[in-house]
Design a protein around this motif. Sequence first.
Motif, PDB file in Angstrom:
ATOM      1  N   GLN A 302       0.833  -1.198   0.000  1.00  0.00           N
ATOM      2  CA  GLN A 302       0.000   0.000   0.000  1.00  0.00           C
ATOM      3  C   GLN A 302       0.869   1.250   0.000  1.00  0.00           C
ATOM      4  O   GLN A 302       0.637   2.176  -0.783  1.00  0.00           O
ATOM      5  CB  GLN A 302      -0.910   0.015   1.226  1.00  0.00           C
ATOM      6  N   ALA A 303       1.910   1.278   0.851  1.00  0.00           N
ATOM      7  CA  ALA A 303       2.794   2.434   0.926  1.00  0.00           C
ATOM      8  C   ALA A 303       3.546   2.632  -0.385  1.00  0.00           C
ATOM      9  O   ALA A 303       3.697   3.757  -0.866  1.00  0.00           O
ATOM     10  CB  ALA A 303       3.783   2.263   2.080  1.00  0.00           C
ATOM     11  N   ALA A 304       4.008   1.518  -0.981  1.00  0.00           N
ATOM     12  CA  ALA A 304       4.764   1.612  -2.236  1.00  0.00           C
ATOM     13  C   ALA A 304       3.880   2.098  -3.385  1.00  0.00           C
ATOM     14  O   ALA A 304       4.307   2.878  -4.231  1.00  0.00           O
ATOM     15  CB  ALA A 304       5.392   0.258  -2.573  1.00  0.00           C
ATOM     16  N   LEU A 305       2.618   1.618  -3.411  1.00  0.00           N
ATOM     17  CA  LEU A 305       1.699   2.042  -4.466  1.00  0.00           C
ATOM     18  C   LEU A 305       1.376   3.528  -4.350  1.00  0.00           C
ATOM     19  O   LEU A 305       1.322   4.249  -5.349  1.00  0.00           O
ATOM     20  CB  LEU A 305       0.410   1.220  -4.407  1.00  0.00           C
ATOM     21  N   ILE A 306       1.150   3.988  -3.122  1.00  0.00           N
ATOM     22  CA  ILE A 306       0.861   5.414  -2.912  1.00  0.00           C
ATOM     23  C   ILE A 306       2.042   6.257  -3.365  1.00  0.00           C
ATOM     24  O   ILE A 306       1.876   7.281  -4.031  1.00  0.00           O
ATOM     25  CB  ILE A 306       0.529   5.695  -1.422  1.00  0.00           C
ATOM     26  N   ALA A 307       3.270   5.792  -3.029  1.00  0.00           N
ATOM     27  CA  ALA A 307       4.464   6.531  -3.443  1.00  0.00           C
ATOM     28  C   ALA A 307       4.586   6.575  -4.962  1.00  0.00           C
ATOM     29  O   ALA A 307       4.918   7.608  -5.550  1.00  0.00           O
ATOM     30  CB  ALA A 307       5.711   5.892  -2.833  1.00  0.00           C
ATOM     31  N   ILE A 309       2.122   6.286  -7.169  1.00  0.00           N
ATOM     32  CA  ILE A 309       1.056   7.130  -7.725  1.00  0.00           C
ATOM     33  C   ILE A 309       1.385   8.604  -7.508  1.00  0.00           C
ATOM     34  O   ILE A 309       1.165   9.434  -8.383  1.00  0.00           O
ATOM     35  CB  ILE A 309      -0.304   6.762  -7.086  1.00  0.00           C
ATOM     36  N   LYS A 310       1.946   8.936  -6.349  1.00  0.00           N
ATOM     37  CA  LYS A 310       2.340  10.318  -6.094  1.00  0.00           C
ATOM     38  C   LYS A 310       3.407  10.768  -7.077  1.00  0.00           C
ATOM     39  O   LYS A 310       3.439  11.918  -7.497  1.00  0.00           O
ATOM     40  CB  LYS A 310       2.872  10.466  -4.668  1.00  0.00           C
ATOM     41  N   ALA A 311       4.285   9.837  -7.453  1.00  0.00           N
ATOM     42  CA  ALA A 311       5.324  10.178  -8.421  1.00  0.00           C
ATOM     43  C   ALA A 311       4.728  10.475  -9.789  1.00  0.00           C
ATOM     44  O   ALA A 311       5.223  11.315 -10.543  1.00  0.00           O
ATOM     45  CB  ALA A 311       6.329   9.030  -8.536  1.00  0.00           C
ATOM     46  N   LEU A 312       3.619   9.769 -10.121  1.00  0.00           N
ATOM     47  CA  LEU A 312       2.958  10.006 -11.408  1.00  0.00           C
ATOM     48  C   LEU A 312       2.256  11.350 -11.428  1.00  0.00           C
ATOM     49  O   LEU A 312       2.270  12.056 -12.439  1.00  0.00           O
ATOM     50  CB  LEU A 312       1.947   8.892 -11.671  1.00  0.00           C
ATOM     51  N   ALA A 313       1.601  11.697 -10.333  1.00  0.00           N
ATOM     52  CA  ALA A 313       0.857  12.958 -10.268  1.00  0.00           C
ATOM     53  C   ALA A 313       0.908  13.458  -8.827  1.00  0.00           C
ATOM     54  O   ALA A 313      -0.022  13.263  -8.064  1.00  0.00           O
ATOM     55  CB  ALA A 313      -0.595  12.757 -10.706  1.00  0.00           C
TER      56      ALA A 313
END
Length: 321
Positions: A302-307, A309-313
Amino acid sequence: MAGTIEELLRSGDNDPITGEAITLIHRSKVIPTEGQDRDDWDNPETIANIQSIRKSAQIKIDDGRYFGIRYPLFVGSPDEHGNFPIIDGECRWRAVENLPEDLQMLPCIVRTGSKKEQRLDHTASNGARKGLTLFQTAMSIQRDEKEFGLTTDEIIAVHGLPNQTALSKYKAIHKLSDRAKELVRSGTFQDVNLVYELKKLDDDQLTKLEKRIGKGESIQQAIKALTPKEPKPPKEGAKTPDAANENGGGDPDANNQTGDNANDSGLSESESFVSLTVGLDAAKALAALLDVSPDLDPKAMQAALIAAIKALAPDATEGAE
């Protein structure tokens, strides 16, 4: 360390450019030189560079050997103790500390010139280093992955990237429009973090971007001025349009109100926010798309996915949990 000079020194090949002999010298007989230009060994970027060299040196290649240190160090003539002072290559020397014995033999070119010549070797080597451009790095990564089958960890190591998020940013260059790619290819900027921002611009905005840059404006300022504003999430406790419909009897025109009532939800007409909860299988599928390891435990994933996604936008995920 036990062993004769002959055991500590081994014959190597010749440098393909200069023709100079490359001698394999055991790390224990190579010593740093006091007073050299580099003195930032505690700097996080320098530490990260050494760790990157260290990781790439330990990659196992097809015949079972370590990749090792491939670029020769420049060293001076041995002193009275048989030690070779480093002219250029201390990062490589530091990188193999405490690694397996196979990696302790360092390829070296022994320079026997005057102190002035050795100083020129040192300063010219530092000044001549020039990394690949963003586009060249992206193309190199693509070849490493598709043509040579390097793993994600191997690519991160050999290119000196800090993590998978940085790797994803370079891969995103291939997903840009042709016109945006040309802007990256031109070398106008070298900040990979701007790639996602560039992706948001259409052709008209790219034209304006090029004009702004041509007038001397920095690309960071130009992109910031042209990037569409991202919607903000609703404030905590604010009513959403759906909630307003439920409380107001399901008026079909409730979402199209104007005036003061249009802002009762806490959102403007252009604002929206999405919160999703997905199962583990779906999360793993999303991880594969975002170059996140699917083998992480649920909380780490979950933490890695959020990171990722944040990198994408980055702006679009403010407030996400």
